[in-house]
Structure formats: structure tokens, C-alpha cells
Design a protein around this motif. Sequence first.
Motif, PDB file in Angstrom:
ATOM      1  N   PRO A 164       0.813  -1.222   0.000  1.00 37.60           N
ATOM      2  CA  PRO A 164       0.000   0.000   0.000  1.00 37.60           C
ATOM      3  C   PRO A 164       0.845   1.271   0.000  1.00 37.60           C
ATOM      4  CG  PRO A 164      -0.739  -1.549   1.690  1.00 37.60           C
ATOM      5  CD  PRO A 164       0.575  -2.048   1.193  1.00 37.60           C
ATOM      6  N   HIS A 165       2.119   1.137   0.277  1.00 39.27           N
ATOM      7  CA  HIS A 165       2.999   2.299   0.377  1.00 39.27           C
ATOM      8  C   HIS A 165       3.814   2.473  -0.902  1.00 39.27           C
ATOM      9  CE1 HIS A 165       2.035   2.198   4.635  1.00 39.27           C
ATOM     10  NE2 HIS A 165       2.469   0.954   4.696  1.00 39.27           N
ATOM     11  N   PRO A 166       4.062   3.717  -1.300  1.00 35.81           N
ATOM     12  CA  PRO A 166       4.899   3.924  -2.486  1.00 35.81           C
ATOM     13  C   PRO A 166       6.341   3.494  -2.237  1.00 35.81           C
ATOM     14  CG  PRO A 166       4.446   6.012  -1.390  1.00 35.81           C
ATOM     15  CD  PRO A 166       3.598   4.984  -0.711  1.00 35.81           C
ATOM     16  N   LEU A 167       7.013   3.127  -3.305  1.00 34.88           N
ATOM     17  CA  LEU A 167       8.436   2.800  -3.247  1.00 34.88           C
ATOM     18  C   LEU A 167       9.210   4.036  -3.693  1.00 34.88           C
ATOM     19  CD1 LEU A 167      10.846   0.881  -2.938  1.00 34.88           C
ATOM     20  CD2 LEU A 167      10.376   0.049  -5.265  1.00 34.88           C
ATOM     21  N   TYR A 168      10.039   4.550  -2.794  1.00 29.20           N
ATOM     22  CA  TYR A 168      10.858   5.721  -3.100  1.00 29.20           C
ATOM     23  C   TYR A 168      12.187   5.272  -3.706  1.00 29.20           C
ATOM     24  CZ  TYR A 168       7.802   8.949  -0.543  1.00 29.20           C
ATOM     25  OH  TYR A 168       6.746   9.726  -0.127  1.00 29.20           O
ATOM     26  N   PHE A 169      12.698   6.092  -4.621  1.00 37.13           N
ATOM     27  CA  PHE A 169      14.004   5.869  -5.238  1.00 37.13           C
ATOM     28  C   PHE A 169      14.875   7.086  -4.963  1.00 37.13           C
ATOM     29  CE2 PHE A 169      11.270   2.963  -7.363  1.00 37.13           C
ATOM     30  CZ  PHE A 169      12.058   1.913  -7.819  1.00 37.13           C
ATOM     31  N   THR A 170      16.120   6.832  -4.574  1.00 33.94           N
ATOM     32  CA  THR A 170      16.991   7.950  -4.252  1.00 33.94           C
ATOM     33  C   THR A 170      18.401   7.730  -4.752  1.00 33.94           C
ATOM     34  OG1 THR A 170      17.675   9.480  -2.488  1.00 33.94           O
ATOM     35  CG2 THR A 170      17.762   7.132  -1.973  1.00 33.94           C
ATOM     36  N   ALA A 171      19.052   8.824  -5.085  1.00 34.06           N
ATOM     37  CA  ALA A 171      20.460   8.860  -5.473  1.00 34.06           C
ATOM     38  C   ALA A 171      20.906  10.313  -5.301  1.00 34.06           C
ATOM     39  CB  ALA A 171      20.658   8.394  -6.916  1.00 34.06           C
TER      40      ALA A 171
END
Length: 381
Positions: A164-171
Motif C-alpha cells: 500500500p505504500h509507495p516505493l521511493y528511489f533515491t540517489a
Amino acid sequence: MRREHFISSHDWQSDLARLGFDYQGIDPKFWQTHWQNDAYYAFDERQIDTLAEATKELHQMYFAAARHVIKTGDYTRLGIDDASAHLIESSFHPDTPTLYGRFDLWYDGKDAPKLYEYNADTPTLILESGAAQRQWLRTQNLNAKQFNSIHERLLLEFKALKSPHPLYFTAMSDESEDVIATRHLQDIAKQAGLSTHFIDISDIGHHDAQGVFVDLYDEPIEQLFKLYPWEWLVQDDFGQYLASSRTTFIEPAYKLLFGNKAMLCMLWELFPNHPNLLPAHFSPDTLGDHFVKKPFFSRQGLNITLHTPQGETQTAGGYGHEGFVYQQAKLAPSFTDAQGERVYAVLSSWIIGHGTAGIGIRESHGAITGDDGVFVPHVFY
């Protein structure tokens, strides 16, 4: 295994743009500096099977070595402090999600592949090895196959992460190659049906009361894919919150152990004379005049010293304060390019989830492969 001279007349880079990669902000010059468009490597099916089996074996060996370190508590030799050890042990469970890893190998098509190192935490080249290489093959008239199920395997792994939660992407937004790889993975996650957000690593905060990292809108980050090394993360200002945070990190904290080149020494101690390993020690004393000195943690071929009877070759950088490992030197197989110059070919073999998924090859004009390496596609018959 052979290098074939070849000029592609098809504008496959434009095909990639039409697939959506122009939306991800990939500069067309990226392909000019990262892709060898006048050659490919050809293998036979037996060689591909050999690479797949070696990759599977190395993957299992890393887990066995990790279990040994955790059981014995032998972290000091690896330059890992107590806080990092706690993170490693907390994440080392069968159901902990892991997306990918890249084994860099010596392979000449004849003898057993040998492990140079495992880029387990922040491997790049995923776009080139997966979608770009597959698209290249589709547009060539080669009547050949390719060891490449990277995209399909990534889709399956991302589908398993749906929640139910978004998947965050980071760099780090100023590291273009990292952003390209991260945005590409984000695109695959969207194809898998996940809700996603991209956030610069510097924009992530922490909500003390909720015990979770948050975005710029104070929304909790329950799942976070990071193309950012664990050894940096634990040293950052919010590293103090890692142990208590409920955020699920991909890759998991045990990759702090897997991505540590000191594990090359542990593998040699646990599996001496294994056909897929090169001798590696914490001292060069038993390696004679032919060895490579590597920092425990480093990226892009920085702070590497190649020592041979003819002298030393070094690369600059800011790594190495945590210590060095010494590995028997074995120069990558060399070939002659279309200009008549010698190039060295390092083979990368991918793990997606816990399965082998494909290979890619980088060429360099020097014996040490750095971020100036050029990707070369492959086929097999």
C-alpha cells in the motif's frame, strides 16, 4: 569467446528514447561515451552455462561467508564497527528483499571464471546490461541469442515489493550515472504496477516520533531503494536513526558486508583454492610481485594499485582509510579493437533477486577498469 568488429547501422538509441528513456533525462551523449558501437563479444552456449554456474556458486559462497562472519563476530578485520554490525545482523533474514548485484569476473572463455569483486550494494550498468543490450540485439541481423533476462527478472522482483505504500528511489542528483540507473529501475517498478517517487538523497529527513524517514512533504518513506553506498549512509548525519527506523532499505544493510572487498579474504579463507576465486589476503606477503591492492570500500576503480615486476600502476581517489586487501593480480583478457589498440575486457554477471540473470562487458585501454570503461554488448550461439 571472441571479439567481433561490427558497425550497427540502426539507430537503436532512438528506439530506447521511444521506449521512454528520453523521459528519464538520459543525455544522448551518454551512449557515445558509455557504449562501444563497433563491436560485440560472441560466446557459445557452454561458456554461458559456465558463467551462470559460477555466478550461482559465488552468490551462495557470499551468503555462507556472511553467516560465518555473523556467527563468529569477526567484524574487526573487515573494518566494520558495532553499529554497522547490528544493522547487518538485523537485516540478514531470508525474507529481506534484495534486488540485484553484479559480480565482476575474469573470463577468457576457456578457464574457470575468477572473481575480481562483488558490486553488491550500488552496482550501475543495469540499463546498459538489461534493456539497452536487449534492444541492440533486436535491431541487429545476427541470428543469435543473448544471456539477458535482467528486465524480466526485475519486473518479478518489483512485483513482489508491491504494497500500500509507495516505493521511493533515491540517489545523488549530481551523479548522472547513478541517476540514470535509479530512474531506469524506477521505470521498471512502474511497469510492475508500483507507486513510486524519486527523491534526492539530501532531501530525505527523519520523523523522530514516527521512527521513519520522510520526504519533503513529511510523508513517511516506508520503502526506499537507494543507489547510495551503505558505508556512506552510516556516516551521514541521520545514520544514527538507521537502527531504529522502520524504513525498509533496498539494498539491505547486509550488503555493507557483501560489498566490502575484505570479504574476498574471508572467501579465500573459507574456500581456499576454489576455482572461481583469486588468492586474497590482508597482507601482500604471500602474493609475490604480482598483486592488486584494493580499499575495503571503493567505487569506479578508485585507489587501486596494480603491482607487477615491471612496476606499479595507481589510480587516485579518497578511499582506503578503512584498510586494504591484496588480491593476486590477473589481468583481464585483452583484444584488439578496430583501431588496432589493445583493450581489456572485464565481464560482469548479474544476480537479480537470488538468481542469475545475464552478463555485460566493459572494455578499457588500461589494466585497471574505472568509470571510463565502455560497455560492449554480447551474443551467444
